[in-house]
Design an enzyme around this catalytic site. Structure first.
Site, PDB file in Angstrom:
ATOM      1  N   HIS A  98      -4.141   7.767  76.736  1.00 15.89           N
ATOM      2  CA  HIS A  98      -5.022   8.642  75.935  1.00 15.89           C
ATOM      3  C   HIS A  98      -4.556  10.094  76.039  1.00 15.89           C
ATOM      4  O   HIS A  98      -4.968  10.832  76.927  1.00 15.89           O
ATOM      5  CB  HIS A  98      -6.463   8.505  76.462  1.00 15.89           C
ATOM      6  CG  HIS A  98      -7.493   9.190  75.610  1.00 15.89           C
ATOM      7  ND1 HIS A  98      -8.786   8.727  75.528  1.00 15.89           N
ATOM      8  CD2 HIS A  98      -7.456  10.294  74.824  1.00 15.89           C
ATOM      9  CE1 HIS A  98      -9.490   9.514  74.720  1.00 15.89           C
ATOM     10  NE2 HIS A  98      -8.701  10.474  74.289  1.00 15.89           N
ATOM     11  N   HIS A 218     -14.331   5.971  71.148  1.00 12.86           N
ATOM     12  CA  HIS A 218     -14.975   7.142  71.756  1.00 12.86           C
ATOM     13  C   HIS A 218     -16.465   6.887  71.563  1.00 12.86           C
ATOM     14  O   HIS A 218     -16.992   7.043  70.465  1.00 12.86           O
ATOM     15  CB  HIS A 218     -14.537   8.431  71.077  1.00 12.86           C
ATOM     16  CG  HIS A 218     -15.219   9.648  71.636  1.00 12.86           C
ATOM     17  ND1 HIS A 218     -14.528  10.754  72.067  1.00 12.86           N
ATOM     18  CD2 HIS A 218     -16.534   9.935  71.845  1.00 12.86           C
ATOM     19  CE1 HIS A 218     -15.387  11.675  72.520  1.00 12.86           C
ATOM     20  NE2 HIS A 218     -16.617  11.194  72.380  1.00 12.86           N
ATOM     21  N   ASP A 339      -6.791  12.024  78.865  1.00 12.59           N
ATOM     22  CA  ASP A 339      -7.373  12.654  77.669  1.00 12.59           C
ATOM     23  C   ASP A 339      -6.832  14.085  77.541  1.00 12.59           C
ATOM     24  O   ASP A 339      -7.582  15.026  77.263  1.00 12.59           O
ATOM     25  CB  ASP A 339      -8.909  12.637  77.726  1.00 12.59           C
ATOM     26  CG  ASP A 339      -9.536  13.083  76.404  1.00 12.59           C
ATOM     27  OD1 ASP A 339      -8.810  13.242  75.412  1.00 12.59           O
ATOM     28  OD2 ASP A 339     -10.770  13.291  76.381  1.00 12.59           O
TER      29      ASP A 339
HETATM   30  C1  NCD Z   1     -10.379  15.692  72.192  1.00 14.01           C
HETATM   31  C2  NCD Z   1      -9.473  16.583  71.345  1.00 14.01           C
HETATM   32  O1  NCD Z   1      -9.483  17.796  71.523  1.00 14.01           O
HETATM   33  O2  NCD Z   1      -8.716  16.057  70.537  1.00 14.01           O
HETATM   34  N1  NCD Z   1     -11.297  16.507  72.922  1.00 14.01           N
HETATM   35  C3  NCD Z   1     -11.995  16.171  74.029  1.00 14.01           C
HETATM   36  O3  NCD Z   1     -12.796  16.976  74.494  1.00 14.01           O
HETATM   37  N2  NCD Z   1     -11.853  15.010  74.620  1.00 14.01           N
HETATM   38  C4  NCD Z   1     -11.061  14.709  71.313  1.00 14.01           C
HETATM   39  C5  NCD Z   1     -11.539  13.479  72.036  1.00 14.01           C
HETATM   40  O4  NCD Z   1     -10.759  12.770  72.714  1.00 14.01           O
HETATM   41  O5  NCD Z   1     -12.705  13.164  71.902  1.00 14.01           O
HETATM   42 ZN    ZN Z   2     -12.333  11.031  72.823  1.00 12.26          ZN
END
Ligand code: NCD
Ligand code: ZN
Length: 477
Positions: A98, A218, A339
């Site tokens: 991710h 998500h 992420d």
């Molecule tokens: C992610 C992004 O900036 O693309 N932001 C986040 O806070 N996690 C989007 C996501 O993964 O939901």
């Molecule tokens: Zn996300």
């Protein structure tokens, strides 16, 4: 980027001593072109602690033509490049399922080269990119375009997720183009879909089942997100974006998945109760993911750090964080992912309602988790399964996530005793901020090897764009 494109190379016929190949001195050798006429250089990592399956053993690893050819107590052959790794631990290269590599019209936030350089520095040898790019990865054509753009620009291996669609033919085409999953982004879908309508979501799940293609979710229910009203502080913003948005979305998807039976992976789960709801269903079709930030940080950090600690799902209470960490330690989530979601400081340092959620994570995850190992809070085995073995299985990267003969030459050498401090100024990512800024760490990435090539060593980038390969699902790593 302070990358060095030269690579220390020793020809097989060169006479040299162990003193020369000892760590550190390789840097002083001449740096001729790395790729010889015979193809990829061979590499031997000598006398290391090696993580093989469930324990560490002492030995050496020979990597040739991009693959592990031999793991043995002693290796008598010589290689083009050698690393004497007596103090180091070798793990299978980390796999991050991710990440948001951005590029294209979002290159000002991050691009394929800076994002994968950050990955290399963080010990990640493969990453899978999320589809909320600009343009979004919402069709087979867009996926092919993104793939083409990435190849030649990446230092680690990169695969792609695509946007969730409810049209089977289009989903099948995205899978054929190599998509690792389609991502259902419930707070606001990437491709236009009325995600509040169960009939629409059922069509998405059915297309995933029929193709078959993994559905990544998500899980935050948009009807439960705070309405537009003035919010003064990030602490308030985070408190209002409550956990019940996650709980209700997970419950809903689980209910629909039970009817359809497709594979569903829940991204960045932030609550122990949601993890339990997922894992209590005895289905091999379900998996879950936690992040370093949700397992280590809480609302307290948001209060102190504001935008630097703003991401979605948001950070929870200190009690929730402790419970999530404990669940991770027990192996309840399937994988850990960063992420990695870079934005510019200008986009983040705004009033709470206008600030972009997301933090960079590729360069902090491994040092932070190694620190937990050193503190006795996490076992090394759990770290390896969450960050390498399990993501390899989940995304069907068959020759990754394990150190054995024939596996891909994707490795990370770590110095378990090296102390450091998280310094976002030094990130290779374009995003130079982190809620972990100033944290003391024990355990650091020493060297990262991708496809048998040394791409990172002790703070220096030795790889070049193109050393990483584009991964396609079903391509078996
Ligand atoms: C992610 C992004 O900036 O693309 N932001 C986040 O806070 N996690 C989007 C996501 O993964 O939901
Ligand atoms: Zn996300």
């Amino acid at each position: 980027m302070n990358a060095k494109h030269g690579q220390t190379t020793l020809s097989r016929k060169t006479a040299y001593s162990y003193a020369q190949i000892a760590l550190g001195t390789l840097n002083n050798l001449k740096s001729p072109e790395r790729e010889s006429s015979t193809g990829l250089p061979s590499l031997i990592i000598r006398d290391a602690h090696i993580w093989t399956k469930n324990a560490t053993t002492r030995g050496s690893i020979l990597v040739e033509r991009g693959r592990i050819q031999k793991i043995a107590r002693r290796i008598i052959e010589r290689a083009d490049e050698e690393i004497l790794a007596r103090r180091l631990l070798v793990l299978p290269g980390l796999i991050d399922g991710h990440v948001h590599l951005r590029d294209m019209k979002l290159s000002y936030k991050e691009d394929f080269t800076t994002g994968t350089t950050a990955a290399a520095a963080g010990g990640f040898t493969s990453v899978i990119d999320m589809p909320n790019s600009l343009p979004p990865t919402d069709s087979a054509e867009r996926l092919v375009e993104r793939t083409k753009r990435a190849s030649g620009k990446i230092l680690v291996n990169v695969g792609f997720h695509a946007a969730a669609l409810d049209d089977y033919d289009k989903v099948r085409a995205m899978k054929a183009a190599g998509a690792f999953s389609m991502k259902l982004y419930l707070p606001s879908p990437i491709a236009p879909l009325d995600v509040n309508d169960d009939k629409v979501v059922v069509r998405v799940l059915s297309a995933a089942k029929r193709t078959p293609l993994l559905l990544t979710v998500h899980a935050e229910d948009r009807t439960k997100l705070p309405r537009t009203r003035e919010i003064e502080t990030f602490a308030e913003l985070v408190r209002l974006r409550r956990g019940n948005a996650e709980t209700s979305a997970v419950r809903r998807i689980l209910r629909l998945q039970r009817r359809i039976g497709c594979r569903v992976h829940f991204c960045h789960v932030s609550l122990r109760s949601t993890l339990s709801a997922i894992s209590s269903r005895p289905s091999s079709c379900l998996s879950s993911e936690v992040t370093p930030h949700h397992t280590l940080l809480s609302e307290d950090h948001v209060r102190r750090l504001g935008w630097k600690a703003w991401m979605v799902p948001p950070l929870r209470s200190p009690k929730d964080t402790r419970q999530l960490f404990r669940a991770m330690k027990m192996g309840i989530p399937t994988i850990m992912a960063t992420d990695h979601a870079p934005h510019t400081i200008k986009e983040k340092a705004r009033p709470p309602r206008k600030s972009s959620p997301g933090i960079p994570g590729l360069e902090t995850a491994l040092p932070l988790m190694l620190t937990m190992v050193n503190k006795g809070r996490l076992s090394l085995g759990r770290l390896v399964s969450l960050l390498s073995t399990n993501p390899a299985k989940l995304f069907d990267l068959r020759s990754k996530g394990i150190l054995e003969n024939g596996a891909d030459g994707d490795l990370v050498l770590v110095d378990l005793k090296k102390r450091g401090r998280i310094d976002p100024e030094k990130f290779f990512s374009k995003a130079h901020y982190s809620p972990f800024e100033g944290w003391k760490t024990e355990g650091a990435v020493h060297t990262t090897v991708v496809n048998g090539l040394i791409v990172y060593r002790e703070g220096e980038i030795l790889g070049k764009p193109g050393d990483g390969k584009v991964l396609k699902s079903g391509g078996h790593g």
